[in-house]
Design an enzyme around this catalytic site. Sequence first.
Site, PDB file in Angstrom:
ATOM      1  N   ASP A  30       1.025  -1.238  -0.205  1.00 21.24           N
ATOM      2  CA  ASP A  30      -0.263   0.013  -0.101  1.00 21.24           C
ATOM      3  C   ASP A  30       0.913   1.185   0.209  1.00 21.24           C
ATOM      4  O   ASP A  30       2.156   1.313   0.685  1.00 21.24           O
ATOM      5  CB  ASP A  30      -0.914  -0.083   1.073  1.00 21.24           C
ATOM      6  CG  ASP A  30      -1.980   0.959   1.251  1.00 21.24           C
ATOM      7  OD1 ASP A  30      -3.135   0.557   1.247  1.00 21.24           O
ATOM      8  OD2 ASP A  30      -1.780   2.048   1.068  1.00 21.24           O
ATOM      9  N   ASN A  86     -13.049  -3.009   2.930  1.00 24.29           N
ATOM     10  CA  ASN A  86     -14.009  -1.995   3.002  1.00 24.29           C
ATOM     11  C   ASN A  86     -15.012  -2.186   1.517  1.00 24.29           C
ATOM     12  O   ASN A  86     -14.413  -2.221   0.731  1.00 24.29           O
ATOM     13  CB  ASN A  86     -13.285  -0.830   3.068  1.00 24.29           C
ATOM     14  CG  ASN A  86     -12.421  -0.666   4.429  1.00 24.29           C
ATOM     15  OD1 ASN A  86     -12.809  -1.152   5.319  1.00 24.29           O
ATOM     16  ND2 ASN A  86     -11.504  -0.115   4.168  1.00 24.29           N
ATOM     17  N   GLN A  93     -14.276   2.578   1.835  1.00 23.66           N
ATOM     18  CA  GLN A  93     -13.784   2.309   0.791  1.00 23.66           C
ATOM     19  C   GLN A  93     -13.513   3.633   0.000  1.00 23.66           C
ATOM     20  O   GLN A  93     -14.573   4.591  -0.215  1.00 23.66           O
ATOM     21  CB  GLN A  93     -14.761   1.455  -0.242  1.00 23.66           C
ATOM     22  CG  GLN A  93     -14.004   1.003  -1.414  1.00 23.66           C
ATOM     23  CD  GLN A  93     -15.048  -0.229  -2.063  1.00 23.66           C
ATOM     24  OE1 GLN A  93     -16.169  -0.140  -1.898  1.00 23.66           O
ATOM     25  NE2 GLN A  93     -14.286  -0.983  -3.013  1.00 23.66           N
ATOM     26  N   HIS A  99     -10.630  -4.939  -2.860  1.00 24.11           N
ATOM     27  CA  HIS A  99      -9.132  -5.242  -2.384  1.00 24.11           C
ATOM     28  C   HIS A  99      -9.390  -5.610  -0.989  1.00 24.11           C
ATOM     29  O   HIS A  99     -10.265  -5.388  -0.213  1.00 24.11           O
ATOM     30  CB  HIS A  99      -8.292  -4.138  -2.456  1.00 24.11           C
ATOM     31  CG  HIS A  99      -8.852  -2.828  -1.968  1.00 24.11           C
ATOM     32  ND1 HIS A  99      -9.639  -2.257  -2.743  1.00 24.11           N
ATOM     33  CD2 HIS A  99      -8.661  -2.238  -0.896  1.00 24.11           C
ATOM     34  CE1 HIS A  99     -10.194  -0.974  -2.133  1.00 24.11           C
ATOM     35  NE2 HIS A  99      -9.541  -0.997  -0.942  1.00 24.11           N
ATOM     36  N   HIS A 101      -7.001  -5.496   2.743  1.00 23.55           N
ATOM     37  CA  HIS A 101      -5.798  -5.003   3.377  1.00 23.55           C
ATOM     38  C   HIS A 101      -5.176  -6.254   4.274  1.00 23.55           C
ATOM     39  O   HIS A 101      -5.884  -6.556   4.931  1.00 23.55           O
ATOM     40  CB  HIS A 101      -6.385  -3.905   4.251  1.00 23.55           C
ATOM     41  CG  HIS A 101      -6.917  -2.574   3.449  1.00 23.55           C
ATOM     42  ND1 HIS A 101      -6.186  -1.628   3.109  1.00 23.55           N
ATOM     43  CD2 HIS A 101      -8.055  -2.301   3.077  1.00 23.55           C
ATOM     44  CE1 HIS A 101      -6.777  -0.630   2.694  1.00 23.55           C
ATOM     45  NE2 HIS A 101      -7.978  -1.074   2.464  1.00 23.55           N
TER      46      HIS A 101
HETATM   47  P1  5GP Z   1      -9.704   1.437   0.757  1.00 22.37           P
HETATM   48  O1  5GP Z   1      -9.878   2.953   1.605  1.00 22.37           O
HETATM   49  O2  5GP Z   1     -10.512   1.776  -0.609  1.00 22.37           O
HETATM   50  O3  5GP Z   1     -10.144   0.247   1.548  1.00 22.37           O
HETATM   51  O4  5GP Z   1      -8.279   1.425   0.570  1.00 22.37           O
HETATM   52  C1  5GP Z   1      -7.480   1.978  -0.577  1.00 22.37           C
HETATM   53  C2  5GP Z   1      -6.318   1.915  -0.189  1.00 22.37           C
HETATM   54  O5  5GP Z   1      -5.547   1.970  -1.520  1.00 22.37           O
HETATM   55  C3  5GP Z   1      -5.563   2.715   0.742  1.00 22.37           C
HETATM   56  O6  5GP Z   1      -4.847   1.978   1.824  1.00 22.37           O
HETATM   57  C4  5GP Z   1      -4.521   3.643  -0.047  1.00 22.37           C
HETATM   58  O7  5GP Z   1      -3.350   3.898   0.648  1.00 22.37           O
HETATM   59  C5  5GP Z   1      -4.245   2.578  -1.021  1.00 22.37           C
HETATM   60  N1  5GP Z   1      -4.001   3.246  -2.689  1.00 22.37           N
HETATM   61  C6  5GP Z   1      -4.604   4.180  -3.281  1.00 22.37           C
HETATM   62  N2  5GP Z   1      -4.098   4.459  -4.326  1.00 22.37           N
HETATM   63  C7  5GP Z   1      -2.903   3.705  -4.462  1.00 22.37           C
HETATM   64  C8  5GP Z   1      -1.898   3.090  -5.407  1.00 22.37           C
HETATM   65  O8  5GP Z   1      -1.842   3.865  -6.423  1.00 22.37           O
HETATM   66  N3  5GP Z   1      -1.012   2.282  -5.256  1.00 22.37           N
HETATM   67  C9  5GP Z   1      -0.952   1.637  -4.055  1.00 22.37           C
HETATM   68  N4  5GP Z   1       0.167   0.656  -3.882  1.00 22.37           N
HETATM   69  N5  5GP Z   1      -1.774   1.950  -3.028  1.00 22.37           N
HETATM   70  C10 5GP Z   1      -2.766   2.766  -3.212  1.00 22.37           C
END
Ligand code: 5GP
Length: 134
Positions: A30, A86, A93, A99, A101
């Site tokens: 991440d 999420n 999300q 995805h 985590h």
């Molecule tokens: P969510 O909030 O949707 O459950 O998690 C999205 C996650 O994706 C976040 O922890 C954020 O840091 C990560 N993230 C967002 N854009 C990118 C990206 O371009 N590359 C990587 N490696 N992680 C990302």
Amino acid sequence: MENCIFCKIAGGEIPAATLYEDEDFRVILDLGPASKGHALILPKVHAANIYELPDELAGKAMILAKKMACRMTEALKCDGFNIVQNNGETAGQTVFHFHMHLIPRYKGDGVGLSWTPGTLSEDEREEILAKMRA
Ligand code: 5GP
Ligand code: ZN
């Protein structure tokens, strides 16, 4: 899916620090980690969330999460492990490609994934049970 950042990363179109890859998934670090080693399991096929995820991939994702948790715990010597997933803006999300985590936990790391416990009233319990059994 066009313009989905995680489709592009999972498919190798945009480079990412990859911990694991097979025909169905890519596991990447991440970019905004909650802790050292925070990683994401990305299916290569687009599904916005768990509601859209095919059953077969849901099963494989959980098995992969277990493998990664074991391997990461061994390699990173973490003290515990959270698996977080999420669905929907309300649930936190921010990227609308399914995805999981993988969050290694270390004593005193201060990562906040907790909530204040409420109470389960009799009325609410019965209402939920009735709705779920309908
Ligand atoms: P969510 O909030 O949707 O459950 O998690 C999205 C996650 O994706 C976040 O922890 C954020 O840091 C990560 N993230 C967002 N854009 C990118 C990206 O371009 N590359 C990587 N490696 N992680 C990302
Ligand atoms: Zn996608």
